[in-house]
Design a protein around this motif. Structure first.
Motif, PDB file in Angstrom:
ATOM      1  N   ARG A 144       0.839  -1.274  -0.027  1.00  0.00           N
ATOM      2  CA  ARG A 144      -0.034  -0.106  -0.075  1.00  0.00           C
ATOM      3  C   ARG A 144       0.612   1.270   0.011  1.00  0.00           C
ATOM      4  O   ARG A 144       0.266   2.265  -0.480  1.00  0.00           O
ATOM      5  N   SER A 145       1.934   1.205   0.498  1.00  0.00           N
ATOM      6  CA  SER A 145       2.841   2.204   0.470  1.00  0.00           C
ATOM      7  C   SER A 145       3.281   2.985  -0.840  1.00  0.00           C
ATOM      8  O   SER A 145       3.241   4.093  -0.989  1.00  0.00           O
ATOM      9  N   GLU A 146       3.532   1.996  -1.790  1.00  0.00           N
ATOM     10  CA  GLU A 146       3.515   2.191  -3.232  1.00  0.00           C
ATOM     11  C   GLU A 146       2.314   2.987  -4.129  1.00  0.00           C
ATOM     12  O   GLU A 146       2.329   3.767  -4.571  1.00  0.00           O
ATOM     13  N   ILE A 194       0.193   4.543  -2.092  1.00  0.00           N
ATOM     14  CA  ILE A 194      -0.164   6.086  -1.691  1.00  0.00           C
ATOM     15  C   ILE A 194       0.936   6.889  -2.309  1.00  0.00           C
ATOM     16  O   ILE A 194       0.656   8.120  -2.708  1.00  0.00           O
ATOM     17  N   MET A 195       2.206   6.570  -2.532  1.00  0.00           N
ATOM     18  CA  MET A 195       3.125   7.199  -3.168  1.00  0.00           C
ATOM     19  C   MET A 195       2.748   7.562  -4.732  1.00  0.00           C
ATOM     20  O   MET A 195       2.944   8.932  -5.122  1.00  0.00           O
ATOM     21  N   VAL A 233       3.767   7.635   5.423  1.00  0.00           N
ATOM     22  CA  VAL A 233       4.228   6.969   4.277  1.00  0.00           C
ATOM     23  C   VAL A 233       5.104   7.783   2.939  1.00  0.00           C
ATOM     24  O   VAL A 233       6.056   7.345   2.743  1.00  0.00           O
ATOM     25  N   LEU A 234       4.408   8.905   2.825  1.00  0.00           N
ATOM     26  CA  LEU A 234       5.078   9.904   2.165  1.00  0.00           C
ATOM     27  C   LEU A 234       6.620  10.279   2.644  1.00  0.00           C
ATOM     28  O   LEU A 234       7.493  10.433   1.941  1.00  0.00           O
ATOM     29  N   PHE A 248       9.332   7.726   1.545  1.00  0.00           N
ATOM     30  CA  PHE A 248       9.842   8.091   0.434  1.00  0.00           C
ATOM     31  C   PHE A 248      10.615   9.327   0.083  1.00  0.00           C
ATOM     32  O   PHE A 248      11.680   9.415  -0.363  1.00  0.00           O
ATOM     33  N   THR A 264       0.153  -4.501   5.595  1.00  0.00           N
ATOM     34  CA  THR A 264      -0.913  -3.811   5.239  1.00  0.00           C
ATOM     35  C   THR A 264      -0.467  -2.408   4.397  1.00  0.00           C
ATOM     36  O   THR A 264      -0.976  -2.096   3.405  1.00  0.00           O
ATOM     37  N   PHE A 265       0.766  -1.999   5.020  1.00  0.00           N
ATOM     38  CA  PHE A 265       0.962  -0.522   4.448  1.00  0.00           C
ATOM     39  C   PHE A 265       2.469  -0.627   3.894  1.00  0.00           C
ATOM     40  O   PHE A 265       2.794  -0.088   3.131  1.00  0.00           O
TER      41      PHE A 265
END
Lengths: 227, 378
Positions: A75-77, A79-80, B195-196, B199, B242-243
């Motif tokens: 899911r992180s990808e 979101i990004m 999450v951002l 990255f 999940t994330f």
């Protein structure tokens, strides 16, 4: 890689496999944020058709969805990638003529009454927007009547209800009931989602289907609105 | 041979032994409040009422060996220790019988990571709290905050002792703490922003998390000291599969999960890894955790049967009757699922039957009864 090499060339116009990563769609699906934005800016300066850029970006998002389905992405990808998509659209939007830009259909979405969890709902809303739908996100703790009002106002044919707590099952049921009472059930499909939602919850609430993740929700939208 | 006491039964399972039967240890306060006729607000803020409600629940639906996390009487402390207070029933606009939920929002920007990394860790924790709670600012405010924490924990400590005399163990009391990444993503940054940050600001995020490690451990140790229960509840959700993807988990989350678990285990403190959402792809990482000193608590989203295969000889597994089954299922279905857990995971020990996360307030009483009674069936 130099800036000049990145000039936008459009779908299918790149020569050779080794250069495939210069495609806007690939840059997005590989989450290369700066390169995506730089390429979009350059393309806009070169008066490239903004709609073709949007199409490329959607292709990138579709690839992200496929990778998510294959479990290569988490899911992180999602979101990004959605964030990069949004940033790119902000750049492109002023170049689109009024009314330009396709709307594949209106969708009303929200987290149901009594529940304020919105992580999943937000991802679904964003991915639906990325896929070309006009999403009316009513937020969290949304009473059934508010969903009905929005459905009437927008003529949307799809309603997405989200919730994480078990109390949400009752709110979903109540919402479906209100949609029925408003005489809208024949033309409005209802999809539900959230951590504990499964087939049994679909049955309990009277919804049409559930998405186990955001990618499935987009698939359901495609099925119901375009199928 | 005389039957084990609930404490012996639970301890045996935690140390990977085979007790006389599988112990049942749900998180049951939310449900017990509704069943016992009090509001969720009363459960959080009136310990005496909560205890009576629980007593009625257990009298009607069957005994338990213990409670996992307890929320009864924890309301005021929750308002103090969390920088963004969760939505609590009967507080603000929330109805008295509304449900406890965390609020999803960022209360700081990513630019604050740098300042966090450079701050004195204890001051940082206090700052996080007082920034959003004006009433706890200054020496008087601090004194007020500590008075609430100490007086309420002492009350809860008394309740824990009384329950133990009645044969109900409190496994972790209210000894809650978090890994720094879980804390940041739950209280300081929304999940989306967190999450951002992974990255866009990976190094700043990691530096801030490093600075938070000490305060998070201190929070756990303080609660352990106050409750007198030598176990800690490490809440996990946002660093799950999940994330995060496995490489993000390895880089950002795993080292701190391991460091905290080892810290507590070294001091003889049992670590309850309360893992909500899906951890299935990460299960093998837990083989590196201290053997026989941690409990893997799953909420029905992870594959508990796979967890048994991967970790069955390494840590006690606890779970995972799903909330949706307890609300929408039939007693036979609950019984069947519990039977499967007891035979497939619990037959050789190292297993505690529990609710997946909490028993929801609106679970069917007959389903809760089926769950509690399943451990007594042959």
């Amino acid at each position: 890689m130099g800036h000049e090499d990145h000039a936008w060339k459009g779908v299918g116009q790149m020569e050779g496999k080794e250069r495939s990563s210069d495609r806007l769609s690939d840059m997005l699906s590989e989450l290369r944020e700066k390169e995506v934005l730089e390429m979009v800016r350059n393309a806009l300066e070169e008066k490239v058709n903004p709609l073709s850029l949007v199409e490329e970006l959607r292709e990138g998002m579709a690839e992200v969805g496929r990778r998510f389905e294959r479990k290569d992405y988490f899911r992180s990808e999602l979101i990004m990638s959605a964030e990069i998509f949004k940033e790119a659209i902000v750049l492109i939007e002023p170049h689109l003529a009024a009314g330009q830009g396709e709307n594949k259909g209106d969708i009303v979405i929200g987290t149901v009454k009594g529940d304020i969890h919105d992580i999943g709902k937000n991802i679904v809303a964003t991915l639906l927007r990325c896929s070309g739908y006009r999403v009316h996100d009513l937020g969290v703790d949304v009473p059934p009547e508010a969903f009905v009002t929005k459905l009437l106002e927008t003529n949307a044919r799809l309603l997405g209800l989200s919730g994480l707590l078990t109390l949400a099952f009752d709110s979903m049921k109540e919402t479906v009931c209100k949609v029925e009472q408003a005489g809208l059930r024949d033309r409005v499909k209802v999809i539900i989602g959230g951590g504990p939602v499964n087939e049994k919850v679909v049955e309990y609430t009277g919804a049409d289907a559930f998405g186990k993740d955001a990618a499935q929700a987009v698939e359901l939208a495609r099925l119901y609105l375009e199928g | 041979m005389s039957p084990m006491t609930p404490m012996e039964r639970i301890e045996t399972a935690i140390r990977l032994g085979r007790p006389d039967r599988v112990p049942v240890v749900p998180i049951i306060d939310f449900f017990a409040a509704r069943y016992g006729g009090i509001t969720q607000h009363d459960m959080f803020f009136d310990l005496a009422k909560a205890d009576l409600a629980l007593e009625k629940t257990l009298r009607d639906l069957g005994p338990i060996d213990g409670q996992n996390l307890t929320y009864a009487g924890l309301g005021r402390i929750m308002q103090v220790i969390f920088p963004t207070p969760p939505q609590l029933p009967g507080v603000g606009d929330v109805p008295p019988d509304g449900q406890f939920q965390f609020v999803e929002r960022s209360v700081m920007g990513s630019e604050e990571y740098k300042r966090m990394a450079e701050s004195n860790p204890l001051r940082l924790l206090m700052e996080n709290i007082t920034k959003y709670h004006a009433e706890f600012r200054g020496p008087l405010g601090m004194a007020r905050a500590f008075r609430i924490i100490i007086s309420d924990t002492l009350k809860m400590r008394g309740s824990i002792k009384r329950w133990l005399r009645k044969g109900v163990v409190s496994t972790v009391a209210y000894n809650i703490t978090f890994t720094p990444m879980e804390y940041i993503s739950l209280f300081l940054r929304s999940l989306n922003d967190f999450v951002l940050d992974i990255f866009r600001h990976p190094e700043e995020l990691k530096a801030a998390a490093r600075a938070l490690m000490k305060p998070m451990i201190m929070q756990g140790m303080l609660m352990i000291r106050l409750s007198g229960v030598r176990a800690v509840f490490l809440g996990g959700n946002r660093t799950s599969a999940t994330f995060l993807n496995p490489s993000q988990f390895e880089e950002f989350a795993l080292p701190e999960w391991l460091e905290m678990s080892e810290h507590f285990a070294r001091r003889g403190i049992t670590v309850f890894l309360h893992l909500d959402s899906d951890w299935t792809p990460f299960l093998t990482y837990f083989k590196d955790f201290p053997r026989g000193k941690c409990v893997l608590c799953l909420d029905g989203t992870s594959d508990i049967f796979q967890a048994k295969e991967v970790l069955g000889d390494h840590m006690c597994i606890m779970g995972d009757v799903p909330a949706s089954l307890l609300k929408l299922g039939e007693p036979e279905e609950v019984d069947e699922y519990c039977h499967r857990l007891i035979t497939e995971i619990g037959s050789d020990g190292g297993f505690i039957l529990s609710s997946g996360c909490t028993v929801p307030p609106d679970a069917k009483p007959e389903n809760v009864k089926a769950m509690l009674q399943s451990v007594h069936k042959g």
